[in-house]
Design a protein around this motif. Structure first.
Motif, PDB file in Angstrom:
ATOM      1  N   ARG A  57       9.851   1.992  -9.381  1.00 55.96           N
ATOM      2  CA  ARG A  57       9.386   0.624  -9.126  1.00 55.96           C
ATOM      3  C   ARG A  57       9.425   0.293  -7.632  1.00 55.96           C
ATOM      4  O   ARG A  57       8.470  -0.274  -7.092  1.00 55.96           O
ATOM      5  N   VAL A  58      10.523   0.668  -6.973  1.00 55.01           N
ATOM      6  CA  VAL A  58      10.682   0.325  -5.560  1.00 55.01           C
ATOM      7  C   VAL A  58       9.822   1.221  -4.676  1.00 55.01           C
ATOM      8  O   VAL A  58       9.129   0.749  -3.768  1.00 55.01           O
ATOM      9  N   ALA A  59       9.842   2.526  -4.926  1.00 51.77           N
ATOM     10  CA  ALA A  59       9.104   3.465  -4.067  1.00 51.77           C
ATOM     11  C   ALA A  59       7.607   3.202  -4.117  1.00 51.77           C
ATOM     12  O   ALA A  59       6.908   3.365  -3.113  1.00 51.77           O
ATOM     13  N   LEU A  60       7.099   2.801  -5.281  1.00 54.57           N
ATOM     14  CA  LEU A  60       5.671   2.517  -5.399  1.00 54.57           C
ATOM     15  C   LEU A  60       5.258   1.414  -4.432  1.00 54.57           C
ATOM     16  O   LEU A  60       4.218   1.503  -3.761  1.00 54.57           O
ATOM     17  N   ILE A  61       6.079   0.381  -4.324  1.00 55.76           N
ATOM     18  CA  ILE A  61       5.769  -0.720  -3.405  1.00 55.76           C
ATOM     19  C   ILE A  61       6.006  -0.295  -1.961  1.00 55.76           C
ATOM     20  O   ILE A  61       5.237  -0.656  -1.052  1.00 55.76           O
ATOM     21  N   MET A  62       7.032   0.502  -1.720  1.00 57.66           N
ATOM     22  CA  MET A  62       7.305   0.958  -0.356  1.00 57.66           C
ATOM     23  C   MET A  62       6.193   1.843   0.186  1.00 57.66           C
ATOM     24  O   MET A  62       5.970   1.893   1.397  1.00 57.66           O
ATOM     25  N   LEU A  63       5.462   2.520  -0.695  1.00 56.51           N
ATOM     26  CA  LEU A  63       4.328   3.319  -0.248  1.00 56.51           C
ATOM     27  C   LEU A  63       3.254   2.444   0.391  1.00 56.51           C
ATOM     28  O   LEU A  63       2.457   2.910   1.207  1.00 56.51           O
ATOM     29  N   GLY A  64       3.214   1.195   0.002  1.00 52.46           N
ATOM     30  CA  GLY A  64       2.307   0.260   0.638  1.00 52.46           C
ATOM     31  C   GLY A  64       2.913  -0.433   1.837  1.00 52.46           C
ATOM     32  O   GLY A  64       2.200  -0.764   2.790  1.00 52.46           O
ATOM     33  N   PHE A  65       4.224  -0.626   1.815  1.00 51.64           N
ATOM     34  CA  PHE A  65       4.867  -1.421   2.864  1.00 51.64           C
ATOM     35  C   PHE A  65       5.194  -0.608   4.113  1.00 51.64           C
ATOM     36  O   PHE A  65       4.999  -1.087   5.234  1.00 51.64           O
ATOM     37  N   PHE A  66       5.695   0.618   3.956  1.00 51.25           N
ATOM     38  CA  PHE A  66       6.071   1.409   5.130  1.00 51.25           C
ATOM     39  C   PHE A  66       4.880   1.661   6.064  1.00 51.25           C
ATOM     40  O   PHE A  66       4.995   1.451   7.283  1.00 51.25           O
ATOM     41  N   PRO A  67       3.713   2.110   5.554  1.00 54.86           N
ATOM     42  CA  PRO A  67       2.562   2.252   6.465  1.00 54.86           C
ATOM     43  C   PRO A  67       2.147   0.927   7.088  1.00 54.86           C
ATOM     44  O   PRO A  67       1.678   0.897   8.231  1.00 54.86           O
ATOM     45  N   PHE A  68       2.326  -0.160   6.353  1.00 53.62           N
ATOM     46  CA  PHE A  68       1.965  -1.475   6.876  1.00 53.62           C
ATOM     47  C   PHE A  68       2.773  -1.780   8.141  1.00 53.62           C
ATOM     48  O   PHE A  68       2.220  -2.181   9.170  1.00 53.62           O
ATOM     49  N   ILE A  69       4.074  -1.574   8.079  1.00 53.03           N
ATOM     50  CA  ILE A  69       4.937  -1.861   9.235  1.00 53.03           C
ATOM     51  C   ILE A  69       4.578  -0.969  10.427  1.00 53.03           C
ATOM     52  O   ILE A  69       4.390  -1.444  11.555  1.00 53.03           O
ATOM     53  N   ILE A  70       4.478   0.325  10.178  1.00 52.83           N
ATOM     54  CA  ILE A  70       4.297   1.269  11.275  1.00 52.83           C
ATOM     55  C   ILE A  70       2.935   1.095  11.930  1.00 52.83           C
ATOM     56  O   ILE A  70       2.812   1.067  13.162  1.00 52.83           O
ATOM     57  N   MET A  71       1.877   0.968  11.122  1.00 53.76           N
ATOM     58  CA  MET A  71       0.535   0.840  11.695  1.00 53.76           C
ATOM     59  C   MET A  71       0.365  -0.494  12.410  1.00 53.76           C
ATOM     60  O   MET A  71      -0.325  -0.569  13.436  1.00 53.76           O
ATOM     61  N   PHE A  72       0.980  -1.552  11.913  1.00 51.59           N
ATOM     62  CA  PHE A  72       0.923  -2.842  12.596  1.00 51.59           C
ATOM     63  C   PHE A  72       1.536  -2.727  13.991  1.00 51.59           C
ATOM     64  O   PHE A  72       0.955  -3.175  14.989  1.00 51.59           O
ATOM     65  N   LEU A  73       2.703  -2.122  14.064  1.00 55.43           N
ATOM     66  CA  LEU A  73       3.418  -2.019  15.337  1.00 55.43           C
ATOM     67  C   LEU A  73       2.661  -1.147  16.333  1.00 55.43           C
ATOM     68  O   LEU A  73       2.441  -1.537  17.495  1.00 55.43           O
ATOM     69  N   ILE A  74       2.237   0.037  15.907  1.00 59.57           N
ATOM     70  CA  ILE A  74       1.562   0.963  16.808  1.00 59.57           C
ATOM     71  C   ILE A  74       0.243   0.385  17.310  1.00 59.57           C
ATOM     72  O   ILE A  74      -0.091   0.457  18.500  1.00 59.57           O
ATOM     73  N   THR A  75      -0.522  -0.225  16.406  1.00 58.87           N
ATOM     74  CA  THR A  75      -1.836  -0.734  16.789  1.00 58.87           C
ATOM     75  C   THR A  75      -1.730  -1.904  17.756  1.00 58.87           C
ATOM     76  O   THR A  75      -2.486  -1.981  18.740  1.00 58.87           O
ATOM     77  N   SER A  76      -0.829  -2.831  17.483  1.00 58.82           N
ATOM     78  CA  SER A  76      -0.720  -4.005  18.353  1.00 58.82           C
ATOM     79  C   SER A  76      -0.300  -3.607  19.760  1.00 58.82           C
ATOM     80  O   SER A  76      -0.817  -4.137  20.757  1.00 58.82           O
ATOM     81  N   ILE A  77       0.607  -2.640  19.888  1.00 60.42           N
ATOM     82  CA  ILE A  77       1.044  -2.194  21.212  1.00 60.42           C
ATOM     83  C   ILE A  77      -0.070  -1.419  21.916  1.00 60.42           C
ATOM     84  O   ILE A  77      -0.298  -1.573  23.126  1.00 60.42           O
ATOM     85  N   ALA A  78      -0.794  -0.582  21.163  1.00 61.61           N
ATOM     86  CA  ALA A  78      -1.868   0.207  21.770  1.00 61.61           C
ATOM     87  C   ALA A  78      -2.957  -0.693  22.347  1.00 61.61           C
ATOM     88  O   ALA A  78      -3.440  -0.464  23.471  1.00 61.61           O
TER      89      ALA A  78
END
Length: 251
Positions: A57-78
């Motif tokens: 239940r948790v990992a399924l949602i984290m598969l959507g959330f972890f990329p969300f955090i990382i891509m948001f951070l990298i893209t905004s800084i780039a």
């Protein structure tokens, strides 16, 4: 948009990303490391009779959330670096338009996010035994689309930041409320009315709901496709707004 300029812009950004080894390592390694932590946190938790395990239940949602955090951070800084170094101002003296640049970033970093989501999903399913009623391909689709949404929101928020530190500050403002109100901790239908109203306008809520639909149903549901369409629409809208608010320089 000019297709030729868009393709050239996307290629330039992908080449820059390929030569940034630290960013590539972060894209590849961080979601897998975080999923490993989640696995060992919940692997020994008892499974409710007739229901999914806590890890599923948790990992399924984290598969959507972890990329969300990382891509948001990298893209905004780039994107912010493009402005602070004057690169953006020089680019916009050419036939390149803001919409070409923003969609080029969206496509390039979106592809990186899809790759990241694919690797994380493969580890979750093949190594940690994540089990869903629906197809693994649907999980990959939704997780990848969520990464594209994060790229679009990161580009939008970068327009309002003057320094990299300010760009980082947008992360808890944008990401944490969506995590708290997406339905992971408390079902959205059981929240207070005003919290549910906020949740209903946050795109991550629909990405999580789509993943939950895949986890619970063997076949794609109408709710899942509706949620996918909402997330995709939110990503396009964020890119258009980012193009409208983007400034040539920071300051």
């Amino acid at each position: 948009m000019n297709p030729r300029i868009l393709a050239a812009t996307t290629g330039r950004i992908l080449r820059q990303l390929r030569h940034d080894r630290r960013t590539v390592a972060m894209l590849v390694a961080v979601p897998t490391v975080l999923l490993t932590l989640v696995y060992f946190m919940y692997v020994d938790q008892p499974t409710p009779p007739g229901g999914p395990s806590v890890f599923d239940r948790v990992a399924l949602i984290m598969l959507g959330f972890f990329p969300f955090i990382i891509m948001f951070l990298i893209t905004s800084i780039a994107m912010l670096r493009e402005r602070t170094t004057g690169t953006l101002e020089r680019l916009l003296t050419t036939p390149l338009r803001k919409i070409d640049l923003l969609f080029g970033y969206g496509i390039a970093f979106g592809l990186a996010g899809v790759l990241q989501s694919t690797l994380a999903s493969l580890v979750a399913f093949q190594v940690f035994g994540l089990d869903t009623a629906g197809s693994q391909w649907l999980v990959l689709l939704i997780a990848g689309l969520n990464a594209v949404l994060a790229v679009a929101l990161g580009l939008l928020c970068s327009a309002f930041a003057r320094t990299e530190f300010q760009a980082v500050q947008f992360l808890p403002v944008v990401a944490l409320p969506q995590l708290l109100l997406c339905g992971l901790f408390v079902p959205r239908g059981e929240m207070a009315g005003w919290l549910q109203a906020i949740s209903d306008v946050l795109p991550l809520s629909y990405a999580v709901e789509a993943l939950q639909e895949v986890g619970a149903h063997a076949d794609p549901t109408g709710t899942m496709w509706r949620d996918v369409a909402i997330v995709a629409g939110a990503a396009v809208a964020a890119l258009v707004l980012a193009a409208a608010t983007l400034r040539r320089r920071s300051g």
